[in-house]
Each structure stands twice: as structure tokens, then as C-alpha cells.
Design an enzyme around this catalytic site. Structure first.
Site, PDB file in Angstrom:
ATOM      1  N   CYS A   1      -8.170  -1.575  -4.459  1.00 42.78           N
ATOM      2  CA  CYS A   1      -6.754  -1.281  -4.361  1.00 42.78           C
ATOM      3  C   CYS A   1      -6.021  -2.560  -4.860  1.00 42.78           C
ATOM      4  O   CYS A   1      -5.144  -2.536  -5.550  1.00 42.78           O
ATOM      5  CB  CYS A   1      -6.444  -0.659  -3.312  1.00 42.78           C
ATOM      6  SG  CYS A   1      -6.609   1.107  -2.973  1.00 42.78           S
TER       7      CYS A   1
ATOM      8  N   CYS B   1       0.872  -1.254   0.115  1.00 38.49           N
ATOM      9  CA  CYS B   1       0.111   0.121  -0.173  1.00 38.49           C
ATOM     10  C   CYS B   1       1.107   1.123   0.061  1.00 38.49           C
ATOM     11  O   CYS B   1       0.541   2.099  -0.619  1.00 38.49           O
ATOM     12  CB  CYS B   1      -0.954  -0.007   1.275  1.00 38.49           C
ATOM     13  SG  CYS B   1      -1.960  -1.330   1.364  1.00 38.49           S
TER      14      CYS B   1
END
Lengths: 201, 103, 266
Positions: free
Chosen positions: C227, C175
Site C-alpha cells: 500500500c 490510508c
């Protein structure tokens, strides 16, 4: 290329010591990842198996010791199959590959191929005003670096496997992962280096 | 069946600021569905606003408006407590309306 | 537009059309300023409120008695106090997981049936998107106080943190690859550093959110899922420990923010 993890060790650790500390061990995290994801479309479970690069960068929070990084970078570089002869492809095709961010996602048709998504992170041609800033600007890259054999080889191998130069780079390994073909990478080399490419005008 | 509408009207100086939200697909007729066939036009054609039962705005609307549109009107001479009714009619003959009081 | 009578009027239709990417940020800011609190997100809240009260499932019950952490039937302020540990389920749950739990326990629905379609589209939003928007709307103005005291809450935070920095997927991303450095963009979208309180507050206080570019209400479960899709991993399981711990980590980073959702995003 991918080194399989010792998952069994992770499982044993969890069974022996459930919920001891708040911080899960590296092995536990990997075990939980493998448990909580499911293969979908072209995105198979082997994509979660960390190879040596992912493993070292994860454990070191992207700051591995210099000697460790150097050694793995050298291995990564040595593993790149560099084609003989010119590495300059067609910059026009390269322009399309650089622009397209498609490919390799679970909802996409693998037969349709992939782009490099270069503009997601890099500024390249001055004519393209929509670009990301995660990576450095590559504007007029060929003007600065020339387009000789060394420059071609550098760009080709960097796109093929960015980790050969910077172990914990944010850039994907487009060749190693099979995302881009040899020809697509050559086209990108031309897009960046060819004096006729709009990038160098 | 038409989705919800929501309206709000507040005095702003000497006029009432009216905002209305409406659920509507606002299909342009230019999009293609998964089957490759064009999705038929489906959009709000007419809007009407009534102040205490009397029509004060009548308007036409085109498919150039986005899905779930938000409209804003200013109505001069309105007073707190006045009743405002907003209704729409689309090209398929579907209709919906909502009411609010000027706050 | 034609006006009848002598009244003055101004009319504006706030359309958000496809435009060159460079213009998108400012065009969106303009839209956001104009619609103010009157975002289409409100429409989802209205439908969600009806669904919350609708009797359905084998037990023909509504969700009105759902315990979102503040006691059965209390929706006010509940979203802002999630995720948290629930003893009855013996796990950390975010708002969506808890709503699902109530569908199972109060309405008697099977997890499989209730989760058949967690992510909707513009033509047909999902039941969960409506419900999440409604539940979230009832925390507008509340301070965000995710659970941080139970050992499982602490553990969810730590696991989420480890996941945030773990390299994974075909492209080697974590991330932090995108959300780790300030001032970065992917194409024209700004990337908040979600490990930092400031940007985490701005982001987490406005999810779930109505996305104007595709007219859809999107939830946190979707956000994390999407994501990972872009990170080229397999699909994270809805409501799994991975996703819920990620949401816990991000929410704890945002703690203290005044919740202001459901939001409106580009």
C-alpha cells in the site's frame, strides 16, 4: 515547495515524555515515520517531509477551518506556473497518460516517466469500462464545461495542483510533485476538453 | 522436486466428489523472464485417477490451466472408504501422486 | 479428457486467466465458489507445516517450540490472538515478527539472514510466506482477539490509527484517502473502509491470502508494504513499529471476527 518539519522538537518530546499517554503526538508520529521508512529507488526520504498542505490536513483530519483552507489554497494556486497560450495538447497522448497508473514508485525506473492514473479514481471516456469511483465522473467533461481559455486554465491548474481548489482533496498534485510534465498535463486538458476527444463524443 | 499435492474425496449422493490441489508452475512457454528470454514450457500433460487401484480417469491437460491448479472429479459408484489415487506427469517427465480415502 | 469404464464423471479445471477488468469480480467470485475450501492456499499450508518442523539454523532446531503467545509449542489459535505484546521481546509483534523472533532465538539465525527475502514471487515463494500461511491455518474458526490491554498494545493501536489518517508520500495520500468512504473502488477493485468493524472483519479474517491473479501467497507485512509503495512513499521497514502498529490498528478494528484464513483473493 515543501516545508520541513521541526523534527528536533519531536525528538525532544519523545525523550522527555516516553510512553505517557497511549495517543502519540503529531510530532511523535512524524518522528516514527521518518525512523521506520527507508529510501528505496526513486522514493527518497524527503517524500516523508510534510509540507503545509499535508500538515494541516493531517492535524485537522481532512477538515480544516474554512479560512485556513482558503488562505493555503490561494497560495497553492498562485504558485502554479501556468504556460502562456493555448493549454490544449494532444488528446490521443492524453488518453494514454490518463490510462497509465505507472510511475514514481520505488520499484519503477524514473527514466520511464509516469502516467496520471486518472482511471484509478475517475470515469472518463465511455469506452473505458474499468474505472475507479474515488473521484467524480469526468464523462463528457468538455461537453459540459466547453473548451475555452477559462475551462483550459481550470483543468490545467486542477491537475497541476488539486489542492489549490480543495485543500484536503484526495487527488495528488501531479504538477507540483513533478509527476507529470507540462506537456502531459496539456494533453490531459485536451483529453478532457477537446471536442474531438472520445470523452466528448 | 515437485511441491505438495492435496486431495479430498467426499460422498455427494451417489457419487464421490474428488478435489485435488497440485503445486505446479504450469508455464505456457509464452512468458518472458527478466533476461528477456522465453521461459520454457513446463506443464502437466497427463492426469490419472485410480479407484481402489483401478484406473478410472486418464486425461490430457494443456498449458491453458493456471499455476497451482485445482481439479475436481465426480466418480459414480464410489463408496465411503474407497481408496483414490491421483497422479500427474508433466512435459519434463516429472511426476507426483497423492492418495485419499472417500469420506 | 477420456474416461475408462462405465463410471460417470465430470472434470473441471479451475483456471483463472487474464480477462477484461469489468469481468474480473464476477469471474473471481465464480472461481471462489468452485474451489471452496480447496484453494491453492492449502499447498502453502502444507509446505509451511514441513518448514515449521524442519531443523535448521546454527542451533539446528525447528520452530516447533516457538511461543506465539499461547505458550511454547502452541500454534492452535495463536494467529487469531495476534498482534500482541511480548514481554521477552518487549514489543508488540504480529505473527510474522514473532515467527522471525523464533527463527532468531530457537534456530540461532541472524535477523539479517532470516529476513533476506521476506517477500517471494510466484516462482519462488518466501519461507515466511509458507510459515505464515501454516500458522494462520491453525487459527481457522477462532475468534480474533488481538492484545488490547497492555499499555504498549494500546499505544500500537493509537499509533496505527494516527498513521491510518496521516497524509504522507509524494501523492499526499493517507490510508483513508482510499479506505475512508464506503462504496468506493480503485479501478475495478472494491475498497473496504478499514476503520469500520464490518469491512475490517471481512478483510482481516482472510489475510494472509493466496492471490489467484498472480499465484502468490501474500502476508500482512506485504500488504502494508505494498500500500505504501502505491502511496509513493519510501519503503516501510519490515516488522517496524509503523507496520506492526498498522496491523494492530486494523486487527483491533476487526476484533470478534471469526478467523477464516489463509484466504483466497483476486
Amino acid at each position: 515547495m515543501k516545508t520541513k518539519l521541526m523534527l528536533a522538537a519531536g525528538l525532544a518530546a519523545l525523550v522527555l515524555a516516553p510512553m505517557v499517554g497511549a495517543e502519540p503526538s503529531y510530532e511523535e508520529v512524524q518522528m516514527i515515520i521518518h525512523r521506520d521508512f527507508k529510501a528505496k529507488g526513486q522514493a527518497k526520504m524527503d517524500r516523508l517531509d510534510q509540507d503545509v498542505v499535508q500538515q494541516v490536513c493531517t492535524r485537522a483530519h481532512d477538515k480544516p477551518p474554512a479560512d485556513v483552507a482558503k488562505a493555503i489554497e490561494a497560495d497553492q494556486l498562485a504558485a502554479i506556473p501556468v504556460p502562456s497560450g493555448s493549454l490544449m495538447g494532444d488528446w490521443k497522448k492524453g488518453a494514454k497518460t490518463a490510462w497509465s497508473g505507472k510511475g514514481m514508485q520505488w520499484n519503477e525506473d524514473p527514466k520511464k516517466g509516469a502516467g496520471g492514473g486518472c482511471y484509478n479514481c475517475h470515469e472518463i471516456s465511455a469506452q473505458r469500462t474499468s474505472f475507479g469511483t474515488i473521484g467524480p465522473s469526468l464523462k463528457a467533461f468538455g461537453k459540459k464545461r466547453g473548451h475555452g481559455a477559462d475551462a483550459q486554465r481550470y483543468v490545467y491548474t486542477k491537475i497541476y495542483n488539486a489542492k489549490a481548489y480543495n485543500l484536503c482533496s484526495n487527488m495528488p498534485r501531479f504538477g507540483t510533485t513533478g509527476t507529470l510534465t507540462e506537456q502531459q498535463i496539456k494533453d490531459l486538458v485536451a483529453y478532457l476538453l477537446d471536442p474531438n476527444s472520445p470523452n466528448n463524443k | 522436486m515437485a511441491g505438495p499435492m492435496k486431495a479430498r474425496a467426499r460422498m455427494q449422493g451417489n457419487y464421490a466428489d474428488v478435489r485435488v490441489l497440485m503445486s505446479h508452475p504450469m508455464e505456457t512457454g509464452q512468458r518472458k523472464g527478466r533476461d528477456g528470454k522465453p521461459i520454457p514450457k513446463h506443464f502437466i500433460q497427463n492426469l490419472a485417477v485410480k479407484l481402489n487401484g483401478k484406473t478410472v480417469i486418464e486425461g490430457e491437460c494443456s498449458q491453458a490451466v493456471s499455476r497451482n491448479p485445482v481439479f475436481s472429479f465426480r466418480i459414480g459408484g464410489a463408496k465411503p472408504g474407497d481408496k483414490i489415487e491421483i497422479s500427474w506427469l508433466d512435459n519434463k517427465g516429472e511426476t507426483n501422486k497423492t492418495e485419499t480415502a472417500v469420506a | 479428457m477420456r474416461a475408462s469404464g462405465k463410471r460417470t464423471l465430470l472434470l473441471a479445471a479451475f483456471a483463472f486467466a487474464a480477462a477484461p477488468a469489468a469481468a474480473q469480480t464476477s469471474q473471481f467470485e465464480q472461481y471462489q465458489k468452485m474451489v471452496g475450501e480447496d484453494s491453492p492456499a492449502e499447498l502453502f499450508v502444507l509446505v509451511g507445516a514441513d518448514l515449521w518442523r524442519k531443523k535448521q539454523g546454527p542451533k539446528n532446531a525447528s520452530l516447533e517450540r516457538c511461543d506465539l503467545g499461547k505458550g511454547p509449542g502452541v500454534v492452535k489459535g495463536a494467529y487469531a490472538a495476534l498482534p500482541r505484546y511480548f514481554a521477552d521481546a518487549n514489543q508488540v509483534m504480529d505473527a510474522e515478527s514473532r515467527i522471525l523472533y523464533c527463527m532468531e532465538t530457537l534456530q540461532g539465525r541472524s535477523r539479517k539472514e532470516a529476513l533476506k527475502r521476506p517477500f517471494g514471487n510466484a516462482d519462488k515463494p518466501s519461507e515466511m510466506e509458507y510459515l505464515d500461511a501454516f500458522v494462520a491455518s491453525q487459527s481457522d474458526g477462532f475468534k480474533m482477539t488481538p492484545g488490547m490491554s497492555h499499555p504498549q498494545e494500546k499505544r500500537a493501536y493509537e499509533l496505527g490509527k494516527a498513521l491510518f489518517f496521516a497524509r504522507t508520500g509524494l501523492y499526499d495520500f493517507s490510508c483513508a484517502s482510499c479506505h475512508g468512504e464506503p462504496g468506493k473502488r480503485i479501478r475495478m477493485s472494491d475498497l473496504p473502509v478499514l476503520s469500520e468493524p464490518g469491512p475490517a472483519r471481512a478483510a482481516m479474517s482472510t489475510w494472509p491470502a493466496y492471490r489467484v491473479s498472480n499465484s502468490q501467497m501474500k502476508t500482512m507485512q506485504w500488504r502494508v508494504n505494498n500500500c505504501y509503495r502505491q502511496m509513493r512513499t519510501p519503503q516501510p521497514v519490515w516488522g517496524s513499529e509503523v507496520v506492526n502498529s498498522m496491523i494492530m490498528y486494523l486487527t483491533v478494528n476487526a476484533k470478534g471476527a471469526v478467523y477464516a484464513g489463509p484466504g483466497t483473493k483476486r
